[in-house]
Design an enzyme around this catalytic site. Structure first.
Site, PDB file in Angstrom:
ATOM      1  N   LYS A  40      -3.051  13.164 -32.491  1.00 18.81           N
ATOM      2  CA  LYS A  40      -2.429  13.583 -33.753  1.00 18.81           C
ATOM      3  C   LYS A  40      -0.908  13.508 -33.629  1.00 18.81           C
ATOM      4  O   LYS A  40      -0.366  13.432 -32.522  1.00 18.81           O
ATOM      5  CB  LYS A  40      -2.874  14.997 -34.123  1.00 18.81           C
ATOM      6  CG  LYS A  40      -2.465  16.080 -33.146  1.00 18.81           C
ATOM      7  CD  LYS A  40      -2.969  17.444 -33.594  1.00 18.81           C
ATOM      8  CE  LYS A  40      -2.555  18.533 -32.605  1.00 18.81           C
ATOM      9  NZ  LYS A  40      -2.912  19.876 -33.082  1.00 18.81           N
ATOM     10  N   TYR A 263      32.627  16.318 -35.909  1.00 17.65           N
ATOM     11  CA  TYR A 263      32.738  17.164 -37.099  1.00 17.65           C
ATOM     12  C   TYR A 263      33.234  18.562 -36.727  1.00 17.65           C
ATOM     13  O   TYR A 263      32.809  19.143 -35.725  1.00 17.65           O
ATOM     14  CB  TYR A 263      31.379  17.296 -37.786  1.00 17.65           C
ATOM     15  CG  TYR A 263      31.002  16.102 -38.625  1.00 17.65           C
ATOM     16  CD1 TYR A 263      31.709  15.781 -39.777  1.00 17.65           C
ATOM     17  CD2 TYR A 263      29.921  15.301 -38.274  1.00 17.65           C
ATOM     18  CE1 TYR A 263      31.362  14.687 -40.553  1.00 17.65           C
ATOM     19  CE2 TYR A 263      29.558  14.204 -39.042  1.00 17.65           C
ATOM     20  CZ  TYR A 263      30.280  13.896 -40.184  1.00 17.65           C
ATOM     21  OH  TYR A 263      29.933  12.813 -40.943  1.00 17.65           O
TER      22      TYR A 263
END
Length: 367
Positions: A40, A263
């Protein structure tokens, strides 16, 4: 999300390691035990189709989370039994029936909706899920289970399996595990049927409670060389990490003391420093809280400095390196290794989440 195959950042998956990890677990289980490989979430970020094909001669079947994951395997030519561990909305049952995909039955409400379908689904293979203490899905009362079996027989569905899932098999304290095991056995004692498969063992149970397995186990993150318990319990045998994450330096510069990077201008160089840019960021799964972690360049640890951007990071180098120099974010370079668990420790999560966070933008290269 489009795979960025024209970028030097990529995940490399060692399929032989996955196959060897499978065998390592199986040698520690009782004879004749079968195993479904859990693929999965794109095989925990490793590539579901490639992993399933690699394990096709070893695994009795595969577990997925939803119908779309099962369809991906069928479309790729995987003919093994496939069990969907989640609840499939009944309107999609004809698709599962047509492609011989097994679904989980977890409630009487779901069964009533299935009865109301105007479709002949006789022969649909199902596994009954019992909630023995996980608290998510599954039958909690014996009376409800027996009623469900009666309805399934009326619908002529094929009850292929009965299973549960342990919540604490990877922990030191085992009282809850023992309670769940006891409840599961109480359910089994009153079963009026003999399904092909009875299973309760995930990776953790298969590793630390091998004496409690039934005739089928579900092997998940241990296949990928990860410890289901993180750093809580030590593995009793060795496994190989199957995933590495690599990139390259695409820009390098020497900056003077006091230069700001990234940033918010949060990083200030303290001296003359070599700073390199690497094309990977939080859009790839390198979450911002990994700032300060080191990557490997030429076998040396190089710190991520400045904030992690969507598509790029900056690292501090010990000296100048050429463009194209390999950067290892997960994996081994020389005598140093950065593990998935180190990422998990840094951001305060589990190793499962780290590999599942690695997005589809990253090409998977199978080795």
């Amino acid at each position: 999300m489009i795979e960025s195959e024209h970028r030097p950042t990529q995940i490399r998956v060692n399929l032989d390691a996955i196959a060897e990890n499978f065998e390592q677990v199986m040698t520690n289980l009782p004879p004749k035990t079968e195993a479904f490989a859990v693929v999965k979430a794109n095989a925990y970020g490793h590539g579901a189709v490639a992993v399933a094909k690699k394990l096709s001669s070893q695994a009795a079947g595969f577990c997925v989370s939803n119908l779309d994951e099962a369809l991906e395997l069928r479309k790729a030519g995987i003919e093994h039994p496939i069990l969907i561990l989640g609840v499939v909305p009944v309107r999609f049952l004809p698709v599962a029936h047509q492609l011989n995909i097994s679904v989980t039955v977890a409630s009487l409400d779901w069964l009533q909706d299935a009865k109301d379908l105007e479709a002949d689904l006789s022969g649909l293979t199902v596994h009954l899920k019992l909630d023995t203490g996980m608290g998510r899905i599954g039958f909690r009362k014996i009376a409800d289970l027996l009623q469900a079996i009666a309805i399934l027989e009326e619908l002529e569905y094929d009850i292929e399996g009965v299973y549960t899932h342990f919540a604490t098999a990877d922990e030191v304290e085992q009282a809850h595990f023992e309670s769940q095991l006891s409840v599961f056995k109480e359910f089994l004692d009153v079963l009026p049927i003999t399904p092909r498969w009875i299973h309760a063992s995930n990776s953790a149970t298969s590793i630390w409670h091998a004496d409690t397995v039934f005739n089928l186990v579900r092997l998940g993150n241990i296949l990928y060389g990860l410890n289901p318990s993180g750093r809580v319990l030590e593995l009793p045998f060795g496994v190989q990490p199957a995933l590495s994450l690599v990139s390259e330096i695409v820009h390098v510069k020497q900056v003077e003391a006091g230069t700001t990077i990234g940033y918010g201008a949060t990083y200030h160089s303290t001296d003359s420093e070599w700073i390199a840019t690497v094309p990977i960021g939080y859009a790839d799964g390198l979450v911002r809280s990994l700032q300060g972690l080191s990557v490997l360049v030429d076998g040396q640890a190089c710190e991520i400095v400045g904030r992690i951007s969507m598509d790029q990071i900056t690292i501090r180098l010990p000296r100048a390196y050429p463009l194209g120099q390999k950067v290892t974010l997960i994996g081994q370079d020389g005598d140093k290794t950065i593990s998935v668990q180190e990422w998990a420790d840094r951001i305060g999560t589990i190793n499962y989440e780290v590999v599942c966070l690695l997005t589809d933008r990253l090409p998977r290269i199978f080795e």
